[in-house]
Scaffold this active site. Sequence first.
Site, short mmCIF file in Angstrom:
data_model
loop_
_atom_site.label_atom_id
_atom_site.label_comp_id
_atom_site.label_asym_id
_atom_site.label_seq_id
_atom_site.Cartn_x
_atom_site.Cartn_y
_atom_site.Cartn_z
N LYS A 171 -3.43 4.74 4.20
CA LYS A 171 -2.28 5.54 4.91
C LYS A 171 -1.80 6.87 4.85
O LYS A 171 -0.91 7.47 4.32
CB LYS A 171 -0.83 4.87 4.32
CG LYS A 171 -0.91 3.17 4.42
CD LYS A 171 0.56 2.79 3.71
CE LYS A 171 0.65 1.20 3.95
NZ LYS A 171 -0.40 0.46 3.07
P1 5BU Z 1 0.98 -8.90 -0.36
O1 5BU Z 1 0.64 -9.13 -1.64
O2 5BU Z 1 0.35 -9.96 0.51
O3 5BU Z 1 2.45 -8.63 0.11
O4 5BU Z 1 0.28 -7.43 0.22
C1 5BU Z 1 0.38 -6.82 1.45
C2 5BU Z 1 -0.52 -5.74 1.22
O5 5BU Z 1 -0.54 -4.91 2.71
C3 5BU Z 1 -0.40 -4.62 0.36
O6 5BU Z 1 -1.73 -4.02 0.08
C4 5BU Z 1 0.27 -3.51 1.21
O7 5BU Z 1 0.03 -1.95 0.78
C5 5BU Z 1 -0.03 -3.58 2.51
N1 5BU Z 1 1.02 -3.32 3.58
C6 5BU Z 1 1.90 -4.07 3.79
O8 5BU Z 1 2.13 -4.98 3.05
N2 5BU Z 1 2.68 -3.81 4.76
C7 5BU Z 1 2.65 -2.75 5.69
O9 5BU Z 1 3.26 -2.53 6.57
C8 5BU Z 1 1.31 -2.05 5.51
C9 5BU Z 1 0.42 -2.19 4.47
BR1 5BU Z 1 0.80 -0.64 6.66
#
Ligand code: 5BU
Length: 257
Positions: A89
């Site tokens: 990011k």
């Molecule tokens: P989760 O554990 O499935 O909630 O992880 C989601 C991943 O995607 C996590 O690494 C976040 O940093 C990433 N992410 C997100 O959740 N939402 C966004 O808008 C973005 C990245 Br860009």
Amino acid sequence: MDYRGRISKFQNPLSKKLFEIILEKETNLALSCDETKSERILELADTLGPKICLLKLHVDIIEDYTPDFPSQIKELSRKHNFLIFEDRKFADIGNTVMLQYQKGIYHIADWADIVNAHTVPGPGIIEGLREIAMNQSEPRGLILLAQMTPEGTLATGEYTRKSVEMARKYPDFVTGFIGSSKVSELEELRAIAGDDFVIMTPGVKLAAGGDAMGQRYSTPQDVVQAGSDVIIVGRGIYESDNPEKTAEEYRLAGYQT
Ligand code: 5BU
């Protein structure tokens, strides 16, 4: 979706490569491997490698990072045929992101097939990253954060529209976008972006809902139907009792929609 039909229209080498993998392995699942020990990440990448098209990392959360880590991950990506996405990011001026992409401890440009960036600084951020990317021996792609998944995100409406507009000027480098896990927003992004861009969606879980800090989850079926090409799943898989079995459930839910 319609991966086969869209491949030939892509000008972006990374989009082509990604869709080829999706079709060959019959998976649009990306594992967001947000573990903090390198051994655990390598173990998950090896076990789940056959089920994923993409491995997404946050390299700066790894507590025992050593310069060998990228080559170990690269080796697994070749073994199982998945791409590597560093979820860095980037968010700074062109000159600074060039340094962050290429230098420091991580040398991200050397090993990450895909990175992402905020559009808030304007097109200079894409130009800076692109300059580094074009000098790599393998193709590199950029995902722009046209939207984000958490409750209250500012990346909506006009911001999303302008982000897509910005992307159109760099078709050789911008692979696509992060799309919201809120279905109505995601549909909006797909309508604006058309078929030319890949949309990847985090905030995916077999049970929709949220976490304690504003993350919003939709199901694989819902985000794919709303126009997402790649489902990004983190805790839903790596926190489950049997990540291999769970990953297979996500693979089927995402690909068979
Ligand atoms: P989760 O554990 O499935 O909630 O992880 C989601 C991943 O995607 C996590 O690494 C976040 O940093 C990433 N992410 C997100 O959740 N939402 C966004 O808008 C973005 C990245 Br860009």
